[in-house]
Design an enzyme around this catalytic site. Structure first.
Site, PDB file in Angstrom:
ATOM      1  N   LYS A 197      47.385  51.080  46.806  1.00  0.00           N
ATOM      2  CA  LYS A 197      48.276  51.551  45.759  1.00  0.00           C
ATOM      3  C   LYS A 197      47.425  52.473  44.879  1.00  0.00           C
ATOM      4  O   LYS A 197      46.548  52.032  44.144  1.00  0.00           O
ATOM      5  CB  LYS A 197      48.833  50.370  44.966  1.00  0.00           C
ATOM      6  CG  LYS A 197      50.029  50.727  44.078  1.00  0.00           C
ATOM      7  CD  LYS A 197      49.578  51.272  42.749  1.00  0.00           C
ATOM      8  CE  LYS A 197      50.765  51.559  41.840  1.00  0.00           C
ATOM      9  NZ  LYS A 197      50.314  52.199  40.565  1.00  0.00           N
TER      10      LYS A 197
ATOM     11  N   GLY B 212      40.094  46.752  37.197  1.00  0.00           N
ATOM     12  CA  GLY B 212      40.854  47.263  36.068  1.00  0.00           C
ATOM     13  C   GLY B 212      40.834  46.320  34.892  1.00  0.00           C
ATOM     14  O   GLY B 212      39.874  45.571  34.680  1.00  0.00           O
TER      15      GLY B 212
ATOM     16  N   GLY C 169      46.034  43.527  33.685  1.00  0.00           N
ATOM     17  CA  GLY C 169      46.523  43.906  35.001  1.00  0.00           C
ATOM     18  C   GLY C 169      46.070  42.949  36.086  1.00  0.00           C
ATOM     19  O   GLY C 169      46.861  42.524  36.942  1.00  0.00           O
ATOM     20  N   GLY C 170      44.787  42.606  36.072  1.00  0.00           N
ATOM     21  CA  GLY C 170      44.258  41.711  37.090  1.00  0.00           C
ATOM     22  C   GLY C 170      44.861  40.325  37.024  1.00  0.00           C
ATOM     23  O   GLY C 170      45.195  39.723  38.058  1.00  0.00           O
TER      24      GLY C 170
ATOM     25  N   GLU D 254      38.296  42.386  39.565  1.00  0.00           N
ATOM     26  CA  GLU D 254      37.199  42.607  38.607  1.00  0.00           C
ATOM     27  C   GLU D 254      37.852  43.175  37.366  1.00  0.00           C
ATOM     28  O   GLU D 254      38.432  44.253  37.406  1.00  0.00           O
ATOM     29  CB  GLU D 254      36.172  43.569  39.218  1.00  0.00           C
ATOM     30  CG  GLU D 254      34.941  43.761  38.355  1.00  0.00           C
ATOM     31  CD  GLU D 254      35.048  44.974  37.462  1.00  0.00           C
ATOM     32  OE1 GLU D 254      35.490  44.802  36.299  1.00  0.00           O
ATOM     33  OE2 GLU D 254      34.738  46.078  37.906  1.00  0.00           O
TER      34      GLU D 254
ATOM     35  N   CYS E 100      32.950  49.339  33.317  1.00  0.00           N
ATOM     36  CA  CYS E 100      33.169  47.902  33.164  1.00  0.00           C
ATOM     37  C   CYS E 100      31.893  47.180  32.747  1.00  0.00           C
ATOM     38  O   CYS E 100      31.948  46.025  32.329  1.00  0.00           O
ATOM     39  CB  CYS E 100      33.726  47.310  34.449  1.00  0.00           C
ATOM     40  SG  CYS E 100      32.870  47.839  35.931  1.00  0.00           S
TER      41      CYS E 100
ATOM     42  N   GLU F  80      36.416  42.558  25.281  1.00  0.00           N
ATOM     43  CA  GLU F  80      36.165  43.941  25.651  1.00  0.00           C
ATOM     44  C   GLU F  80      37.047  44.916  24.884  1.00  0.00           C
ATOM     45  O   GLU F  80      38.248  44.716  24.743  1.00  0.00           O
ATOM     46  CB  GLU F  80      36.413  44.140  27.153  1.00  0.00           C
ATOM     47  CG  GLU F  80      36.136  45.565  27.622  1.00  0.00           C
ATOM     48  CD  GLU F  80      36.445  45.776  29.087  1.00  0.00           C
ATOM     49  OE1 GLU F  80      35.741  46.564  29.734  1.00  0.00           O
ATOM     50  OE2 GLU F  80      37.399  45.154  29.590  1.00  0.00           O
TER      51      GLU F  80
END
Length: 526
Positions: A184, A241, A245-246, A265, A301, A391
């Site tokens: 995707k 991401g 989202g994860g 991740e 990240c 974060e």
């Protein structure tokens, strides 16, 4: 290659969707030429079915055939030439020099997994030979190796449009393991995604890979990705991401009738500890930190988002140098307007907790440019407001001053899971803070001494992962050759005739790989 805005469903192009979106130049927010059709449910179904059909053949290709496929993908990406770099630059505002380096990294990790396949021992072949005379019960012939899971869904990342995207580490490791891949693409760089997908398809054709070994689906929004994760033929997910989202994909995968692993991740604040001796003796740590937290406009990240050190005269001198360094760093353009807005919300949340801003870079001049920002607080505030350790994706960092050694250790104990932790220390510091490392081993995937977390080497020993919430799978890595094991599972073969055994488990060891035979490692035949 002309960008068409269509999906790759195997080797075929498809543009059945009635809605579309466009890439956007983040420098000026202008839409780029070419509309990209959003993949339909029918197109997703076709891609998944093709991947499932391809699995039977692709999972049983030889290691050498898959290695040639990966090598060819790297060559085809290089053959795209400047067109790829220029389109990627338009879609991301990343400098051409950075993108040239990232293309090299993308090619390098494909070729590294080709080497892993040719060496072969990643399959973890184990053989316990039959012992028919054993008393009181005989032992059967038992053999074990890793086998591919099945079709894998990969989500392209925003911040690495080449190395963590369509042909990035997740795709490379899944293809190496023997799994077809349905990607995707990230909506921030659809043209880049299409170009790279064309290189993979061309490589598949040239090396005789089965139809459906790779497909690319494009779309903005969350519906397409959610439907891909929920599709019953998808057996695993690779994602890089945001935490939001994860975690959403992880939850969807676990709500399926048959849950599947999600290797997400999700970022971290990557704490940096500057111990007293290093703080006193190495003033240039300040400049190094400023460079690290602003590298790539802070969109890594592994960006160092929180720094812990003991309060004192040395910390005052350090802060003076850090402020001076940050104030000299020009504003940079972020990847998308959405990422910029999220960064500004994160900065607002920091300010609302009462931390003091001590430095900011020059004012931004383009639509999505942001200033580097540094905040300062104390351990008590961190303890009372743990969100300070969350974060903020972008060029910022929070400096936390502790009153004593025990507060540094307490702060480490209270950390959630992170990708990395960095310790700046002298030899004396290392002796005085040995217990810090025992704490950090439980908190992060990679510990760095006297360096900075930005920059992840693609090599055999690398771990790019960590405990939740940095990832959803703390026992794995998304960078390095061990990443291949995410997309495989152990299968045991008991009392199989030689004719039915995979090559890695045959007595004569035709692939000449290292195997554990009756408890001893050998590459000899039996």
């Amino acid at each position: 290659m002309a960008i068409t805005g269509a999906q790759f469903i195997g080797t075929k192009r498809s543009a059945e969707g009635t809605t579309s979106f466009q890439g956007i130049n983040p420098v000026n927010n202008e839409k780029l030429i070419v509309e990209f059709k959003v993949a339909t449910t029918a197109e997703l179904e076709q891609a998944a079915q093709l991947a499932e059909e391809a699995f039977s053949a692709y999972s049983r290709t030889s290691a050498e055939d898959r290695a040639r496929f990966l090598d060819q993908i790297a060559d085809e990406i290089l053959d795209l030439g400047d067109e790829l770099l220029e389109r990627c630059h338009q879609e991301t505002a990343l400098p051409l020099g950075r993108l040239t380096g990232e293309r090299g990294r993308t090619m390098g990790q494909l070729k590294l997994f080709a080497q892993v396949l040719r060496e072969g021992s990643w399959v973890d072949a184990r053989i316990d030979l039959a012992m028919p005379e054993r008393k009181p019960f005989p032992r059967a012939d038992v053999r074990h190796m890793l086998r591919p899971l099945g079709p894998v869904a990969v989500f392209g990342a925003s911040n690495f449009p080449l190395a963590f995207s369509v042909a990035g580490g997740d795709t490379a490791s899944a293809l190496a393991a023997g799994c077809p891949v349905v990607v995707k693409g990230h909506p921030a760089h659809p043209g880049t995604s299409e170009l790279v997908a064309s290189a993979i398809i061309e490589a598949a054709k040239k090396t005789g890979m089965p139809e459906g070994v790779f497909s690319l689906l494009q779309g903005a929004g969350h519906e397409l990705g959610g439907n891909l994760v929920k599709h019953p033929l998808i057996t695993a997910v690779g994602f890089t991401g945001s935490f939001r989202g994860g975690k959403a994909l992880f939850d969807l995968a676990n709500q399926r009738e048959v849950p599947i692993p999600v290797y997400a991740e999700m970022g971290s604040t990557n704490p940096v500890f500057i111990l007293p001796g290093a703080l006193k003796e190495r003033a240039n740590i300040a400049e190094g930190l400023a460079s690290s937290l602003t590298l790539g406009v802070g969109q890594f990240c592994t960006n160092p988002g929180i720094v812990l050190m003991e309060k004192g005269e040395a910390s005052k001198s350090f802060m003076d140098r850090l402020v001076s360094a940050v104030e000299s760093i020009e504003a940079g353009t972020m990847l998308t307007a959405g990422i910029k807005n999220a960064f500004e919300r994160g900065i607002g949340n920091l300010i609302n907790t009462g931390v003091g801003k001590v430095a900011s870079g020059p004012a931004a001049s383009t639509a999505n440019a942001v200033q580097a920002q540094v905040f300062q607080t104390n351990y008590s505030a961190l303890k009372n407001s743990p969100q300070l350790a969350e974060e903020v994706f972008g060029p910022s960092s929070v400096i936390v001053e502790a009153e004593a050694r025990e507060e540094i250790l307490d702060a480490a104990r209270e950390l959630e899971g992170h990708l990395t932790a960095t310790v700046h220390a002298t030899e004396e510091d290392l002796q005085n803070y040995q217990d810090l490392f025992a704490i950090l081993e439980r908190k992060v995937g990679r510990i760095i001494i006297n360096g900075f977390p930005t920059g992840v080497e693609v090599c055999n020993a690398m771990v790019h992962g960590g405990p939740y919430p940095a990832t959803t799978a703390p026992g794995t890595t998304s960078v390095g050759t061990n990443a291949i094991k995410r997309f495989a599972r152990p299968v045991c073969y008991q009392d199989f005739p030689q004719s039915l055994l995979p090559a890695a488990l045959k007595d004569n060891n035709p692939e000449d790989i290292w195997r554990l035979v009756n408890g001893a490692w050998t590459n000899e035949g039996i």
